[in-house]
Design a protein around this motif. Structure first.
Motif, PDB file in Angstrom:
ATOM      1  N   ALA A 138       4.418  14.990 -10.782  1.00  0.00           N
ATOM      2  CA  ALA A 138       4.936  15.227 -12.138  1.00  0.00           C
ATOM      3  C   ALA A 138       3.892  15.922 -13.009  1.00  0.00           C
ATOM      4  O   ALA A 138       4.213  16.842 -13.773  1.00  0.00           O
ATOM      5  CB  ALA A 138       5.358  13.911 -12.774  1.00  0.00           C
ATOM      6  N   GLU A 139       2.630  15.528 -12.883  1.00  0.00           N
ATOM      7  CA  GLU A 139       1.573  16.154 -13.671  1.00  0.00           C
ATOM      8  C   GLU A 139       1.406  17.621 -13.316  1.00  0.00           C
ATOM      9  O   GLU A 139       1.213  18.474 -14.176  1.00  0.00           O
ATOM     10  CB  GLU A 139       0.247  15.415 -13.444  1.00  0.00           C
ATOM     11  CG  GLU A 139       0.187  14.050 -14.104  1.00  0.00           C
ATOM     12  CD  GLU A 139      -1.177  13.397 -13.931  1.00  0.00           C
ATOM     13  OE1 GLU A 139      -2.127  14.131 -13.557  1.00  0.00           O
ATOM     14  OE2 GLU A 139      -1.287  12.193 -14.174  1.00  0.00           O
ATOM     15  N   LEU A 140       1.476  17.929 -12.015  1.00  0.00           N
ATOM     16  CA  LEU A 140       1.330  19.311 -11.584  1.00  0.00           C
ATOM     17  C   LEU A 140       2.555  20.153 -11.934  1.00  0.00           C
ATOM     18  O   LEU A 140       2.449  21.352 -12.157  1.00  0.00           O
ATOM     19  CB  LEU A 140       1.092  19.360 -10.075  1.00  0.00           C
ATOM     20  CG  LEU A 140      -0.251  18.812  -9.584  1.00  0.00           C
ATOM     21  CD1 LEU A 140      -0.259  18.737  -8.063  1.00  0.00           C
ATOM     22  CD2 LEU A 140      -1.391  19.706 -10.070  1.00  0.00           C
ATOM     23  N   LEU A 183      -7.194  12.383  -5.854  1.00  0.00           N
ATOM     24  CA  LEU A 183      -5.932  12.357  -5.128  1.00  0.00           C
ATOM     25  C   LEU A 183      -5.452  13.778  -4.894  1.00  0.00           C
ATOM     26  O   LEU A 183      -5.225  14.531  -5.837  1.00  0.00           O
ATOM     27  CB  LEU A 183      -4.877  11.577  -5.926  1.00  0.00           C
ATOM     28  CG  LEU A 183      -3.481  11.533  -5.332  1.00  0.00           C
ATOM     29  CD1 LEU A 183      -3.517  10.804  -3.996  1.00  0.00           C
ATOM     30  CD2 LEU A 183      -2.510  10.861  -6.270  1.00  0.00           C
ATOM     31  N   ASP A 184      -5.322  14.189  -3.626  1.00  0.00           N
ATOM     32  CA  ASP A 184      -4.778  15.493  -3.289  1.00  0.00           C
ATOM     33  C   ASP A 184      -3.270  15.393  -3.136  1.00  0.00           C
ATOM     34  O   ASP A 184      -2.761  14.456  -2.543  1.00  0.00           O
ATOM     35  CB  ASP A 184      -5.369  16.012  -1.970  1.00  0.00           C
ATOM     36  CG  ASP A 184      -6.843  16.339  -2.118  1.00  0.00           C
ATOM     37  OD1 ASP A 184      -7.272  16.491  -3.267  1.00  0.00           O
ATOM     38  OD2 ASP A 184      -7.531  16.432  -1.096  1.00  0.00           O
ATOM     39  N   ALA A 221       0.836  -1.202   0.000  1.00  0.00           N
ATOM     40  CA  ALA A 221       0.000   0.000   0.000  1.00  0.00           C
ATOM     41  C   ALA A 221       0.872   1.254   0.000  1.00  0.00           C
ATOM     42  O   ALA A 221       0.584   2.234  -0.699  1.00  0.00           O
ATOM     43  CB  ALA A 221      -0.931   0.002   1.211  1.00  0.00           C
ATOM     44  N   TYR A 222       1.965   1.227   0.779  1.00  0.00           N
ATOM     45  CA  TYR A 222       2.880   2.371   0.821  1.00  0.00           C
ATOM     46  C   TYR A 222       3.501   2.606  -0.554  1.00  0.00           C
ATOM     47  O   TYR A 222       3.569   3.735  -1.036  1.00  0.00           O
ATOM     48  CB  TYR A 222       3.979   2.129   1.849  1.00  0.00           C
ATOM     49  CG  TYR A 222       4.956   3.272   1.982  1.00  0.00           C
ATOM     50  CD1 TYR A 222       4.728   4.295   2.884  1.00  0.00           C
ATOM     51  CD2 TYR A 222       6.105   3.329   1.189  1.00  0.00           C
ATOM     52  CE1 TYR A 222       5.620   5.354   2.993  1.00  0.00           C
ATOM     53  CE2 TYR A 222       6.992   4.380   1.298  1.00  0.00           C
ATOM     54  CZ  TYR A 222       6.750   5.394   2.200  1.00  0.00           C
ATOM     55  OH  TYR A 222       7.630   6.440   2.298  1.00  0.00           O
ATOM     56  N   ALA A 263       1.822   6.760  -6.822  1.00  0.00           N
ATOM     57  CA  ALA A 263       0.748   7.663  -7.239  1.00  0.00           C
ATOM     58  C   ALA A 263       1.097   9.109  -6.915  1.00  0.00           C
ATOM     59  O   ALA A 263       0.802  10.036  -7.695  1.00  0.00           O
ATOM     60  CB  ALA A 263      -0.559   7.271  -6.557  1.00  0.00           C
ATOM     61  N   GLY A 264       1.741   9.329  -5.770  1.00  0.00           N
ATOM     62  CA  GLY A 264       2.139  10.685  -5.401  1.00  0.00           C
ATOM     63  C   GLY A 264       3.155  11.272  -6.358  1.00  0.00           C
ATOM     64  O   GLY A 264       3.079  12.446  -6.735  1.00  0.00           O
TER      65      GLY A 264
END
Length: 343
Positions: A266-268, A309-310, A253-254, A260-261
């Motif tokens: 990268a997208e932002l 996702l924040d 999970a980590y 995902a983070g």
């Protein structure tokens, strides 16, 4: 006022059926158990629940297979990997198997079987329980319930216990929702897993090496009912994925969350870098925007993505490098290396 019925409801008796012996492929398991119950099933009574170790069910059904490589047998029975941990003795794999059960090694058993073979769980434990229960009722003339049990470990708890993986003629859950507790408060979430509780109780006397694979629990006759081919049996005890809060292991999970983070960051960062470069090019007299300094990307304030996702703001130095293989941290578990390429 106390009466005899109340006393019976608060008394349990658990005992083994001796003399089962070694079970082989093709054996009539119901006939073997009926014989162990004594003449005219003298050791059994209406309302008894028989807990039958899955090992002898698998043996009777011919689920013993040649497997010099146990790991391959585990892989063949695996539907989904939940967690994997390496240790000095090898690798432990917690997986979901073909029966929908989440357990170590997919339930593949290499104990008490011939060398060079392993034992798989019954193909359909509920169907096996229904067949066995119907045959035992016919042979004894008694109203019996049957559970097929297997040994598992548990999250957050050391040690193993038995659970019900197959059931017939016996309720596996006791739904207390809508009733009141001793103080008159309404119960809204309490559903007792009685089949698992019975499996654990009978395992106390069956043991693992005593050669007593069948035990009888007496005193819960109110749980014994009709054999319904449409009943889900012990499958009712399996939590569906939508309500499973622990679908993967902690390390897995980590790793998923970390990946995902990084993707979100990268997208932002891409539009921020493009905007900073444009601003620096148009303002020849000014200084470069902070995002363009020292080869860094600045991720802005938390932003809610379409997928929910924040991502919290942070700076990602370009010198950290690309995302790579897992590395071992000095202060804890292995985590994937992180970073991003220079803008």
């Amino acid at each position: 006022m106390h009466n005899a019925a109340d006393g019976a409801r608060h008394r349990l008796e658990v005992f083994v059926l001796p003399g089962i012996g070694e079970v082989r492929a093709g054996d009539d398991l119901a006939a073997i158990i009926a014989a162990a119950a004594g003449p005219a099933a003298s050791r059994l009574a209406d309302g008894d629940i028989l807990a039958v170790t899955s090992k002898i069910v698998s043996k009777a059904e011919g689920r013993q297979v040649a497997a010099s490589d146990r790991e391959q047998a585990i892989a063949d029975e695996t539907v989904r990997v939940v967690a994997t941990r390496a240790h000095p003795g090898g690798v432990t794999r917690i997986v979901e198997n073909r029966q929908g059960l989440v357990m170590a090694a997919a339930g593949v058993d290499a104990s008490n079987v011939e060398h060079g073979t392993v034992l798989l769980l019954p193909v359909d434990p509920d169907a096996s329980a229904r067949s066995l229960c119907a045959a035992l009722r016919a042979a004894t003339g008694l109203h019996l319930g049957v559970l097929i049990t297997d040994t598992v470990g548990r999250p957050w708890r050391d040690g193993q216990t038995d659970i019900a993986i197959g059931a017939a003629g016996v309720a596996v859950l006791d739904d207390l929702r809508g009733t009141a507790d001793a103080h008159g408060r309404r119960l809204d979430v309490t559903v007792a897993a009685v089949a698992d509780e019975i499996a654990g109780a009978t395992d106390l006397i069956k043991g693992k090496t005593s050669g007593n694979p069948v035990a009888v629990l007496r005193g819960l006759g109110h749980l014994v009912g009709a054999i319904d081919a449409g009943d889900r049996g012990a499958r009712r005890l399996l939590r569906d994925s939508a309500n499973d809060m622990f679908r993967v292991g902690s390390a897995e999970a980590y790793a998923e969350g970390y990946t995902a983070g990084l993707a979100a960051a990268a997208e932002l960062a891409e539009p921020a870098a493009a905007s900073a470069a444009a601003s620096a090019g148009s303002d020849r007299a000014g200084t470069p925007a902070p995002a363009a300094q020292a080869g860094q990307l600045t991720v802005g304030a938390p932003s809610e993505r379409a997928d929910g996702l924040d991502v919290t703001s942070r700076e990602v130095p370009a010198a950290e490098g690309a995302v790579g293989a897992p590395t071992e941290s000095d202060n804890g578990p292995d985590v994937p290396s992180r970073g991003t390429a220079s803008p």
